[in-house]
Design an enzyme around this catalytic site. Structure first.
Site, PDB file in Angstrom:
ATOM      1  N   CYS A  49       0.863  -1.174   0.000  1.00  0.00           N
ATOM      2  CA  CYS A  49       0.000   0.000   0.000  1.00  0.00           C
ATOM      3  C   CYS A  49       0.905   1.232   0.000  1.00  0.00           C
ATOM      4  CB  CYS A  49      -0.906  -0.007   1.234  1.00  0.00           C
ATOM      5  SG  CYS A  49      -1.859   1.521   1.417  1.00  0.00           S
ATOM      6  N   ASP A  56      -0.198  -5.984   0.270  1.00  0.00           N
ATOM      7  CA  ASP A  56      -1.438  -6.369  -0.382  1.00  0.00           C
ATOM      8  C   ASP A  56      -1.157  -7.651  -1.153  1.00  0.00           C
ATOM      9  OD1 ASP A  56      -3.156  -4.190   0.350  1.00  0.00           O
ATOM     10  OD2 ASP A  56      -2.008  -2.935  -1.023  1.00  0.00           O
TER      11      ASP A  56
END
Length: 151
Positions: A49, A56
Site C-alpha cells: 500500500c 497487499d
C-alpha cells in the site's frame, strides 16, 4: 522455443528489490498468423500500500492474444515478484502490468485482472484491457470491458 536473447532461463535467479520492468523478456511467436489465447495466473502477487506500507496480496490473471512477440514466463515471474516492495494502489498495479506488457510484446489483445484479498473488509478486483486500435481486437476490448462480470 528458441532461447536466443533470453537471459533468465537456466541461469541463477536474481530477484529485484523494487519494480523492475527491465527484467521482462520476449521471444518470437511461432504462430503469429493464428489467434489464440495465452493465460498466466500468478496466485502469489504482492505489492505494498503506498500510504500505509502494508502488504497487499492478489492473484493476477493475464490473458492475451499474441502477435509477433510473446512474454517469456520466467521473466514475467521475476517482473511480477518485483512489485513485492513497490508501493502502488491495486488499480495502478494492473494498469502498469498491462502497459509494460504492451510495450514489450505489442499484442493483438491483452487484459489484466487483479483479485486482491480483502483489507478492511473490502475486496478490490481491478480489470483493464487493450485491443490494438483500428482492428477487430479494439472491438473485442470494448465488448469484454462492457460485459465484464465478476461475482
Amino acid at each position: 522455443m528458441e532461447i536466443e536473447g533470453l537471459s533468465h532461463l537456466g541461469g541463477k535467479t536474481e530477484y529485484k528489490d523494487d519494480y523492475a520492468p527491465e527484467v521482462l523478456e520476449a521471444f518470437n511467436n511461432k504462430h503469429p498468423e493464428n489467434d489464440y489465447w495465452v493465460t498466466f495466473n500468478c496466485p502469489e502477487f504482492t505489492s505494498l500500500c503506498p500510504i500505509t506500507g502494508q502488504p497487499d496480496f492478489a492473484t493476477i490473471h493475464i490473458n492475451y492474444l499474441p502477435d509477433e512477440k510473446m512474454v517469456e514466463s520466467k521473466s514475467l515471474k521475476l517482473y511480477l515478484f518485483s512489485f513485492r516492495n513497490h508501493g502502488a494502489f491495486h488499480e495502478d498495479c494492473v494498469n502498469i502490468i498491462m502497459k509494460d506488457l504492451i510495450k514489450l510484446m505489442n499484442p493483438k489483445y491483452i487484459e489484466v485482472i487483479g483479485i486482491f484479498t480483502p483489507r478492511g473488509g473490502i475486496s478490490i478486483y481491478p480489470y483493464c484491457n487493450y485491443g490494438r486500435l483500428g482492428t477487430q481486437y479494439e472491438e473485442l476490448a470494448k465488448h469484454r470491458l462492457m460485459n465484464r462480470n465478476l461475482q
